[in-house]
Design an enzyme around this catalytic site. Sequence first.
Site, PDB file in Angstrom:
ATOM      1  N   ASN A  96      -0.033  -3.520   4.697  1.00 47.26           N
ATOM      2  CA  ASN A  96       0.301  -4.416   3.592  1.00 47.26           C
ATOM      3  C   ASN A  96       1.738  -4.909   3.600  1.00 47.26           C
ATOM      4  O   ASN A  96       2.227  -5.412   2.592  1.00 47.26           O
ATOM      5  CB  ASN A  96      -0.018  -3.727   2.264  1.00 47.26           C
ATOM      6  N   ASN A 116      -5.720  -0.170   0.434  1.00 50.77           N
ATOM      7  CA  ASN A 116      -5.354  -0.159  -0.980  1.00 50.77           C
ATOM      8  C   ASN A 116      -5.733  -1.394  -1.780  1.00 50.77           C
ATOM      9  O   ASN A 116      -5.011  -1.762  -2.710  1.00 50.77           O
ATOM     10  CB  ASN A 116      -3.865   0.138  -1.137  1.00 50.77           C
ATOM     11  N   SER A 169       0.376   8.214   6.971  1.00 54.71           N
ATOM     12  CA  SER A 169       0.131   7.090   6.063  1.00 54.71           C
ATOM     13  C   SER A 169      -1.313   6.635   6.216  1.00 54.71           C
ATOM     14  O   SER A 169      -1.979   6.955   7.204  1.00 54.71           O
ATOM     15  CB  SER A 169       1.065   5.941   6.403  1.00 54.71           C
ATOM     16  N   THR A 170      -1.763   5.869   5.234  1.00 53.01           N
ATOM     17  CA  THR A 170      -3.121   5.335   5.320  1.00 53.01           C
ATOM     18  C   THR A 170      -3.295   4.531   6.605  1.00 53.01           C
ATOM     19  O   THR A 170      -4.325   4.622   7.269  1.00 53.01           O
ATOM     20  CB  THR A 170      -3.420   4.429   4.109  1.00 53.01           C
ATOM     21  N   GLY A 171      -2.253   3.777   6.972  1.00 53.29           N
ATOM     22  CA  GLY A 171      -2.339   2.966   8.178  1.00 53.29           C
ATOM     23  C   GLY A 171      -2.575   3.810   9.424  1.00 53.29           C
ATOM     24  O   GLY A 171      -3.441   3.490  10.247  1.00 53.29           O
ATOM     25  N   TRP A 206       5.120  -2.903   9.249  1.00 51.86           N
ATOM     26  CA  TRP A 206       6.537  -3.188   9.466  1.00 51.86           C
ATOM     27  C   TRP A 206       7.349  -2.422   8.415  1.00 51.86           C
ATOM     28  O   TRP A 206       7.608  -2.946   7.328  1.00 51.86           O
ATOM     29  CB  TRP A 206       6.827  -4.700   9.384  1.00 51.86           C
ATOM     30  N   HIS A 235       5.835  10.086   3.606  1.00 53.77           N
ATOM     31  CA  HIS A 235       5.488   9.497   4.894  1.00 53.77           C
ATOM     32  C   HIS A 235       6.719   9.318   5.772  1.00 53.77           C
ATOM     33  O   HIS A 235       7.818   9.155   5.286  1.00 53.77           O
ATOM     34  CB  HIS A 235       4.825   8.137   4.696  1.00 53.77           C
TER      35      HIS A 235
END
Length: 350
Positions: A138, A161, A270-272, A292, A322
């Site tokens: 995001n 999210n 992290s979710t990513g 990023w 994170h």
Amino acid sequence: MRITRKHWTICTISILLIFFKTKEITRSVEHEEAQLGLMVNGSEKILGKGVPAFLPPKAGGWTLNSSLVLMIRKDILRFLDAERDVSVLKSSFKPGDVIHYVLDQRRTLSISQSLHSLLPDVSPMKNRRFKTCAVVGNSGILLKSGCGKEIDNHNFVIRCNLAPLVEFSEDVGLQSDFTTMNPSVIQRAFGGLKNESDRVRFVQRLTMLNESVLWIPAFMVKGGEQHVERVNELILKNKLKLRTAYPSLRLIHAVRGYWLTNKINIKRPSTGLLMYTLATRFCDEIHLYGFWPFPKDSKGNAVKYHYYDALKYRYFSNASPHKMPLEFNTLKMLHHKGALKLTTSKCTQL
Ligand SMILES: *[C@@H]1O[C@H](CO)[C@@H](O)[C@H](O)[C@H]1NC(C)=O
Ligand SMILES: *[C@@H]1O[C@H](CO)[C@@H](O)[C@H](O)[C@H]1NC(C)=O
Ligand SMILES: *[C@@H]1O[C@H](CO)[C@@H](O)[C@H](O)[C@H]1NC(C)=O
Ligand SMILES: *[C@@H]1O[C@H](CO)[C@@H](O)[C@H](O)[C@H]1NC(C)=O
């Protein structure tokens, strides 16, 4: 209570097993990885003391290394099977069962009737395979990227999210096959679903997901259970067709274990990073967008934390659970090796 103890034990055992397993295979994996050149050598040193590595990944000349992709998939399978760990199943629990939060073992959650009825009967990712997948983070780096079409062109699109899409579709696209939703998003973006207009807006957003997967990490930490309960009730009341999934109790530890063998010590992925790790099971080619974790782009222009709201940066804060820059450098290294493609610049129009 009998369930409490049973689950506590199972959970403890599996955590112990993971760490034991991690230790046991670390040596052989390390040896193998060193040969592969996969091992990351002190990303944090490269980063310096909070000084971001602004170098963007090379845009041109990227090629997929399929044998490396297969190797990574195989390695990750030693720690988790995303087909199974992507969600707990209905058969795992009965309403009223008590479980311990994954990252807060002293706190418990009781499986409500509505939560139980939304647990899938079989894994929503069972036997699903895709040639190319997009994992969309995001970051504000997506603004003015023009990446929408390219993202939508992938066979499977994972988003994080419940980020808004319609107003940003030029840059982020619309297709969503798998969408994560941390319980905290309900408070932050939908006012805790306390008034009718927020509930309507939320149901509209979920309706847009059609029959795709909504992935709710409901068992991580205490705090979001009333929100998850309201979400579940709204899904049931409005007969929404989306497929709910709730990550397994072992997922986070297993993901952490895998990255540890690559010398990447991430307490809370992290979710990513979680999504990339899961996607390796289903996708032959994984493209990452919107990752990023820096306040400026490579030209020094300000970059928003999220493309859609005014949330402020926390990348370098000690309070943040994170390790974004460490994660990012890991992904960048994997990009250079051809394991994944990381896009941080504008997309060339298709
Ligand atoms: C692909 O990756 C493997 C493992 O890292 C490596 O041995 C091989 O040389 C790479 N192939 C290409 C074409 O870069
Ligand atoms: C790791 O980095 C250090 C310097 O930070 C260097 O001396 C060493 O050779 C590197 N090791 C590998 C395996 O690249
Ligand atoms: C949901 O279905 C509608 C109508 O078929 C379609 O226009 C839309 O793109 C779909 N949404 C997603 C997220 O796939
Ligand atoms: C509902 O709550 C939101 C804040 O979450 C607020 O912006 C909105 O005005 C409220 N609407 C009504 C009808 O009270």
